[in-house]
Motif scaffolding. Structure first.
Motif, PDB file in Angstrom:
ATOM      1  N   THR A  32     -13.263   2.866   6.522  1.00 52.50           N
ATOM      2  CA  THR A  32     -12.247   2.066   7.211  1.00 52.50           C
ATOM      3  C   THR A  32     -11.597   1.050   6.281  1.00 52.50           C
ATOM      4  O   THR A  32     -10.413   0.748   6.429  1.00 52.50           O
ATOM      5  CB  THR A  32     -12.880   1.336   8.410  1.00 52.50           C
ATOM      6  OG1 THR A  32     -13.989   0.535   7.958  1.00 52.50           O
ATOM      7  CG2 THR A  32     -13.377   2.327   9.451  1.00 52.50           C
ATOM      8  N   THR A  36      -7.760   0.797   5.524  1.00 53.27           N
ATOM      9  CA  THR A  36      -7.066  -0.495   5.607  1.00 53.27           C
ATOM     10  C   THR A  36      -6.254  -0.760   4.353  1.00 53.27           C
ATOM     11  O   THR A  36      -5.123  -1.264   4.419  1.00 53.27           O
ATOM     12  CB  THR A  36      -8.092  -1.621   5.831  1.00 53.27           C
ATOM     13  OG1 THR A  36      -8.828  -1.367   7.028  1.00 53.27           O
ATOM     14  CG2 THR A  36      -7.401  -2.971   5.933  1.00 53.27           C
ATOM     15  N   LEU A  43      -0.867  -1.661   9.188  1.00 55.66           N
ATOM     16  CA  LEU A  43      -1.855  -2.390   9.991  1.00 55.66           C
ATOM     17  C   LEU A  43      -1.539  -3.871  10.106  1.00 55.66           C
ATOM     18  O   LEU A  43      -2.183  -4.578  10.890  1.00 55.66           O
ATOM     19  CB  LEU A  43      -3.252  -2.203   9.385  1.00 55.66           C
ATOM     20  CG  LEU A  43      -3.834  -0.790   9.503  1.00 55.66           C
ATOM     21  CD1 LEU A  43      -5.176  -0.699   8.782  1.00 55.66           C
ATOM     22  CD2 LEU A  43      -4.009  -0.411  10.974  1.00 55.66           C
ATOM     23  N   TRP A  52      -7.545  -2.331  15.825  1.00 54.66           N
ATOM     24  CA  TRP A  52      -8.312  -1.980  14.632  1.00 54.66           C
ATOM     25  C   TRP A  52      -9.439  -2.982  14.409  1.00 54.66           C
ATOM     26  O   TRP A  52     -10.591  -2.609  14.126  1.00 54.66           O
ATOM     27  CB  TRP A  52      -7.360  -1.945  13.438  1.00 54.66           C
ATOM     28  CG  TRP A  52      -7.923  -1.395  12.157  1.00 54.66           C
ATOM     29  CD1 TRP A  52      -8.024  -2.054  10.980  1.00 54.66           C
ATOM     30  CD2 TRP A  52      -8.406  -0.071  11.910  1.00 54.66           C
ATOM     31  NE1 TRP A  52      -8.550  -1.237  10.021  1.00 54.66           N
ATOM     32  CE2 TRP A  52      -8.802  -0.015  10.563  1.00 54.66           C
ATOM     33  CE3 TRP A  52      -8.563   1.058  12.713  1.00 54.66           C
ATOM     34  CZ2 TRP A  52      -9.348   1.131   9.983  1.00 54.66           C
ATOM     35  CZ3 TRP A  52      -9.104   2.210  12.136  1.00 54.66           C
ATOM     36  CH2 TRP A  52      -9.482   2.241  10.789  1.00 54.66           C
TER      37      TRP A  52
END
Length: 389
Positions: A32, A36, A43, A52
């Protein structure tokens, strides 16, 4: 001696299981964090950053065994978490990958060194030993594997816990946000209380008007007729008086029913403990009652706790297909807690307008809470907490 060895073996297995859970968490964090990093511009959009970050809050809470309560959205806090995830998630995940990857590498070299001949013998990553014989494969290989397993068991769990705590700390709401959420909850609770209070008053008025009042009017009319015909026909007047007496008893029964819905007489007669024990004997499934030291409980709290247990046991009897239930009532300081469990089929959901929603409303009226855990297949646990202040 055998018991000591068994306990040591159990601790070792538990440490390995914990290392596996922590390694899985850290590898997921590496994935993750990489996502990211790659999708950072996307994001940074608040509508995407919030879910998220929330997903990782739940992962961190699950690792630490902490319930993660809903929080108000805070774009600045969510963006801060993205930066923290890059700064901590990438290095923590890489360390876990190196540790677990070398474990698999050692295992592969130990088992398969002979199957893939090459000009340069395979080398174990930690000891630096070239494996070119079964003697080395069966000695240096297991030593290397045990060293890496011990390193994983020692290093990965605290590393995962530190990252999880960091995640929860960065995304936790500020005191001002908590206060705002609390004010909003109290506002909703007040509206629910007023609505429930108005509905309860209307119900009581309707019960009295349509039931007890109608019977009292009929009684008054019968007595008036009996008084008029008494001089001419004493026998008929006597019959009317006897009918009126029966009507009076029925009216008293209805009136007691209305009063019972406001404050059950069994609470006044036997107290909360006695009332719950009596309730268990009438439950639709065998019910075990476990009550701790409660001290003095306010009458309003007693009534809500009694109605909550009554409704929960009624739901169990009607819907759960349970073979047994249990009620556990305790008090911790100023907090009264009632836990109702059953071994039924599960799937209870307070959001579907069932009796559980009524329990939630009653608890909220006293600034209390209700939680439901009811996975498919059971068991179902309903926990009601009420402040005794």
């Amino acid at each position: 001696m055998r018991g000591v060895n068994g306990k040591a073996r159990a601790r070792s297995i538990q440490a390995l299981v914990q290392a596996g859970r922590s390694g899985h968490y850290l590898l997921g964090t590496l994935v993750t964090a990489t996502v990211t990093l790659v999708a950072a511009p996307l994001l940074c959009v608040p509508s995407l950053a919030a879910p998220w970050a929330e997903r990782h809050r739940r992962r961190a809470g699950a690792l630490l065994g902490r319930p993660v309560e809903p929080r108000p959205r805070s774009p600045r806090r969510d963006l801060g978490w993205l930066a923290t995830q890059l700064a901590t998630g990438l290095p923590a995940g890489v360390l876990a990958l190196l540790c677990l990857g070398n474990l698999l590498l050692v295992l592969g070299i130990t088992v398969g060194w002979w199957a893939f001949p090459a000009s340069e013998p395979a080398r174990l990553p930690l000891l630096g030993v070239h494996v070119d014989s079964w003697a080395l494969a069966l000695t240096a290989g297991p030593v290397q594997f045990l060293l890496l397993a011990a390193l994983a068991a020692i290093a990965l769990p605290p590393l995962a816990r530190v990252h999880a705590r960091c995640c929860l700390a960065v995304t936790a709401p500020t005191p001002a946000e908590r206060l705002a959420a609390r004010v909003g909850e109290l506002t909703r609770t007040r509206a629910d209380v007023l609505q429930a209070h108005g509905a309860e008053l209307r119900r009581i008025e309707r019960d009295l008007h349509d039931g007890t009042q109608a019977r009292l009017v009929a009684i008054a009319m019968r007595l008036a007729v009996a008084g008029e015909i008494l001089p001419q026909d004493p026998d008929a007047a006597g019959a009317l008086v006897r009918q009126t007496r029966a009507e009076t008893e029925e009216a008293m029964t209805e009136l007691r029913s209305v009063i019972r819905s406001v404050y059950p007489p069994v609470l006044a007669d036997q107290g909360l403990v006695g009332a719950l024990r009596a309730l268990a004997t009438r439950a639709g499934v065998p019910t075990r009652i476990d009550i701790g030291e409660l001290g003095e409980v306010p009458a309003a709290v007693e009534a809500v706790a009694y109605f909550a247990v009554t409704e929960a046991l009624s739901n169990i009897a009607r819907h759960s297909r349970a073979t047994e239930a249990a009620v556990h009532l305790t008090r911790d300081g100023a907090l009264l807690s009632a836990e109702i469990t059953d071994d039924g089929t599960g799937g209870a959901d307070a959001s579907r307008g069932s009796g559980l929603d009524g329990i939630r409303r009653r608890a909220a009226a006293l600034d209390g809470t209700m939680r439901v855990s009811s996975p498919p297949g059971g068991p179902t646990v309903v926990t009601v907490e009420l402040p005794c202040v």
